[in-house]
Write a protein that holds these residues in place. Structure first.
Motif, PDB file in Angstrom:
ATOM      1  N   LEU A 188       0.829  -1.195  -0.087  1.00 48.54           N
ATOM      2  CA  LEU A 188       0.011  -0.005  -0.039  1.00 48.54           C
ATOM      3  C   LEU A 188       0.738   1.130   0.009  1.00 48.54           C
ATOM      4  CD1 LEU A 188      -2.590  -0.786   2.483  1.00 48.54           C
ATOM      5  CD2 LEU A 188      -3.099  -0.449  -0.035  1.00 48.54           C
ATOM      6  N   VAL A 189       1.968   1.185   0.860  1.00 50.34           N
ATOM      7  CA  VAL A 189       2.877   2.406   0.885  1.00 50.34           C
ATOM      8  C   VAL A 189       3.368   2.667  -0.338  1.00 50.34           C
ATOM      9  CG1 VAL A 189       4.802   3.293   2.099  1.00 50.34           C
ATOM     10  CG2 VAL A 189       3.027   2.102   3.392  1.00 50.34           C
ATOM     11  N   ILE A 190       3.978   1.673  -0.863  1.00 51.09           N
ATOM     12  CA  ILE A 190       4.890   1.654  -2.180  1.00 51.09           C
ATOM     13  C   ILE A 190       3.930   2.284  -3.317  1.00 51.09           C
ATOM     14  CG2 ILE A 190       6.054   0.599  -4.119  1.00 51.09           C
ATOM     15  CD1 ILE A 190       7.583   1.312  -1.324  1.00 51.09           C
ATOM     16  N   ALA A 191       2.579   1.770  -3.361  1.00 50.05           N
ATOM     17  CA  ALA A 191       2.082   2.066  -4.425  1.00 50.05           C
ATOM     18  C   ALA A 191       1.306   3.481  -4.364  1.00 50.05           C
ATOM     19  CB  ALA A 191       0.721   0.908  -4.492  1.00 50.05           C
ATOM     20  N   ALA A 192       1.144   3.967  -3.090  1.00 47.03           N
ATOM     21  CA  ALA A 192       0.639   5.564  -3.112  1.00 47.03           C
ATOM     22  C   ALA A 192       1.975   6.204  -3.139  1.00 47.03           C
ATOM     23  CB  ALA A 192       0.157   5.497  -1.633  1.00 47.03           C
ATOM     24  N   LEU A 193       3.250   5.890  -2.609  1.00 50.62           N
ATOM     25  CA  LEU A 193       4.355   6.720  -3.023  1.00 50.62           C
ATOM     26  C   LEU A 193       4.645   6.909  -4.454  1.00 50.62           C
ATOM     27  CD1 LEU A 193       6.904   8.107  -2.202  1.00 50.62           C
ATOM     28  CD2 LEU A 193       8.034   5.762  -2.176  1.00 50.62           C
ATOM     29  N   ILE A 194       4.600   6.032  -5.213  1.00 54.35           N
ATOM     30  CA  ILE A 194       4.650   5.867  -6.863  1.00 54.35           C
ATOM     31  C   ILE A 194       3.639   6.837  -7.381  1.00 54.35           C
ATOM     32  CG2 ILE A 194       4.456   4.849  -8.815  1.00 54.35           C
ATOM     33  CD1 ILE A 194       5.650   2.409  -7.524  1.00 54.35           C
ATOM     34  N   ALA A 195       2.318   7.057  -6.816  1.00 56.40           N
ATOM     35  CA  ALA A 195       1.488   7.869  -7.223  1.00 56.40           C
ATOM     36  C   ALA A 195       1.646   9.325  -7.064  1.00 56.40           C
ATOM     37  CB  ALA A 195      -0.174   7.382  -6.764  1.00 56.40           C
ATOM     38  N   LYS A 196       2.145   9.498  -5.734  1.00 56.11           N
ATOM     39  CA  LYS A 196       2.603  10.714  -5.165  1.00 56.11           C
ATOM     40  C   LYS A 196       3.873  11.172  -6.110  1.00 56.11           C
ATOM     41  CE  LYS A 196       5.054  12.974  -1.368  1.00 56.11           C
ATOM     42  NZ  LYS A 196       5.660  12.797  -0.197  1.00 56.11           N
TER      43      LYS A 196
END
Length: 616
Positions: free
Chosen positions: A303-311
């Motif tokens: 979850l953290v990595i997917a959101a980080l990439i989107a950010k």
């Protein structure tokens, strides 16, 4: 002005004042251009354009008849707090939305998504359009950004969409000019797979399936199938597989990384960086929650990595490649709102409004249309001119070349190129990309290497011709009609489109003097770009609506973007991390080169350039 309650389309403001606002924004944009306005007014107009695009340019293709509805896995309570491999159950009231194997949506009306005749697909010749208008005679650089922007975009696309493997029977046949040196006659281009869920196959409108998940879920790392996810995992401490030397295991030949013909070494540092970043998040979470097992650590880290990439894509990559002051503010506002990063970090959300406090953590919105990525979104992201033909690979310590002559894109492409990583340190490859420029997305700037690209199976492709043909084949309107469907004025002639008499003459010869025949990609590459843009304003209209839709339709980036789902530690990691900090966490030796770059996708500094060659 206060926001009204959502109307039946799911989030639109439909009162008379809002309708007047949207109409006024469109008029000002068409007559003056949003990019020529003072910053505050430009932001007001962009907001109005986005609202209008949400109302008129999100089109549901699931209404087209189907005989094979998506097979959704049974509900499992775990889906409430973790992403599924196939993208199901992100929207709990529409569990198939965004799944792998579901249809692309549309941004233009279905009536415009016709099924062209053979003549409409192959005339004028896509190969001649490529030869006469796309051929690069020398790199036209995009000097405000570095060459990392090109592999980053390709890496994102591997997460977002794929039309699947083409059938080999009945290819498109393109007749060639007498002086064309192409190695076979006619040129053959495999067709895009048909939609197998259609009971009326071959009828309009053209629909296609996305074999990737539509969500921004980092599926290029975690896979869209259980088999590929298992291959990536260690099943210890939530971690992904990394070799002792910090590199990734060589993927199997059928893995998506290797099986697709577009693989090149530029994808490797990104896949490696974010795999190692996943493991760093796992280690952080294990310290915070020592009783957690492998599965819990893996799912929270994902979850953290997917959101980080989107950010990173939202607030760093996009503002770098469209660096007009208004778009920089607007893209950062997508994430933090107009209240800004500092207030958001200090006080949390100040409002449910995405305008004030950004999309992450706001209520989920669907705008009355089931979520999917769109054919038009895929079409305008065909930006191969970003890729240079030559790469001057250098040492990060003293800027010395690894060899006198640059490496060609062909040398860095395909599975065989992996052998170079035995002698090319990853930090040096990143440094080389960070200190070189990509190409500008414009005519006469398509990589020569990709106009005669040799796939791993030996097939030769002209990717410029293929890109042009794909738009036609998939029923994406040509340039003038595309603009009309976005409520923009179509150019009356070639010189009005380009502003360049010589280029207008070239285009007129290719298209027989008919401006209506200009292909979408050609028009996008030819038109005037706003200040700071590496690509076109027409393409930007699709980004205006889709950049925010990918966030505000995703439960894990809206209502479940919370410490209860991500953990408080995970939320802090997200808030504190940028692309620069990801690179420096795993390659601190690059700090001197990056110390003066405000954005990791802007040019890095060379620490004392020298032309001497060296061996690593």
């Amino acid at each position: 002005m206060t926001e009204r309650e959502p109307d039946p389309r799911g989030g639109h403001r439909s009162s008379l004042p809002w309708r007047v606002y949207r109409a006024a924004a469109g008029v000002v944009d068409r007559r003056r251009g949003w990019d020529r306005l003072p910053l505050p007014l430009a932001l007001v107009v962009l907001s109005g354009l986005r609202d209008s695009l949400r109302r008129h340019n999100l089109v549901d293709t699931s209404a087209v008849p189907t005989t094979l509805p998506p097979v959704v896995p049974p509900f499992d309570p775990d889906v409430l707090t973790q992403r599924t491999t196939d993208g199901s159950w992100n929207q709990l009231d529409a569990p198939s939305a965004g799944m792998a194997g579901t249809r692309f949506g549309r941004n233009l009306p279905l009536a415009s998504a016709g099924r062209p005749t053979r003549a409409e697909v192959v005339e004028p010749s896509p190969r001649e359009v490529s030869r006469q208008l796309m051929t690069r005679h020398g790199l036209i650089p995009a000097t405000s950004v570095n060459a990392l922007v090109a592999p980053w975009l390709q890496w994102m696309i591997r997460d977002w969409f794929s039309h699947g493997k083409s059938p080999t029977e009945d290819p498109w046949r393109i007749e060639l000019a007498e002086d064309d040196p192409w190695p076979e006659r006619p040129m053959l281009v495999m067709r895009t797979p048909e939609d197998p869920t259609r009971p009326d196959a071959g009828r309009s409108p053209r629909t296609s399936l996305n074999t990737s998940t539509h969500w921004w879920d980092a599926s290029q790392i975690y896979g869209s199938t259980p088999e590929h996810q298992r291959e990536a995992r260690t099943f210890e401490g939530g971690r992904l597989r990394v070799e002792a030397n910090g590199m990734l295991p060589t993927p199997k030949s059928d893995h998506p990384t290797m099986a697709e013909p577009g693989f090149w070494l530029g994808l490797v540092p990104l896949q490696t960086l974010f795999t190692r970043e996943h493991n760093a998040v796992c280690d952080m979470l294990a310290d915070s929650f020592p009783n957690w097992g492998d599965e819990e650590l893996f799912q929270r880290a994902r979850l953290v990595i997917a959101a980080l990439i989107a950010k990173i894509h939202t607030v760093e990559w996009t503002p770098a490649v469209i660096s007009h002051p208004a778009t920089v503010v607007a893209m950062r506002a997508n994430w933090w709102g107009l209240a800004g990063e500092r207030l958001g970090t200090a006080f949390g959300r100040l409002s449910d409004s995405e305008v004030i406090s950004g999309i992450p953590g706001s209520p989920m919105r669907g705008y009355g249309v089931p979520y999917s990525l769109t054919e038009e979104f895929a079409a305008v992201y065909r930006m191969h001119p970003l890729v240079p033909d030559l790469f001057d690979l250098r040492s990060h310590t003293d800027d010395r070349r690894f060899r006198e002559e640059p490496y060609s894109l062909q040398e860095l492409s395909g599975p065989k190129s992996l052998a170079l990583l035995e002698t090319l340190p990853m930090a040096d490859f990143l440094y080389s990309l960070g200190t070189e420029h990509p190409g500008l997305v414009t005519l006469h700037n398509f990589p020569a290497s990709l106009q005669q690209f040799v796939r791993p199976d030996g097939q030769v492709m002209d990717l410029a011709a293929v890109d042009i043909l794909r738009h036609r084949e998939l029923g994406v309107p040509r340039y003038c009609e595309f603009r009309r469907q976005l409520r923009l004025r179509a150019p009356a002639g070639f010189e009005e489109l380009t502003g360049d008499a010589e280029l207008a003459s070239e285009m007129s010869r290719v298209y027989g003097g008919d401006i209506e025949k200009v292909d979408l990609m050609v028009g996008l590459f030819a038109e005037r770009r706003p200040e700071g843009f590496a690509f076109s304003d027409t393409a930007f209209r699709i980004f205006i609506v889709m950049a925010s839709r990918r966030l505000d339709s995703d439960r894990f980036l809206t209502e479940d973007f919370t410490p209860a789902v991500y953990t408080a530690a995970g939320m802090r990691w997200l808030a504190d991390t940028t692309m620069t900090s990801v690179i420096l966490r795993h390659h601190p030796e690059l700090r001197p080169a990056m110390r003066s770059a405000p954005n990791a996708f802007q040019p890095w500094q060379r620490p004392g350039a020298t032309a001497a060659a060296t061996t690593p």
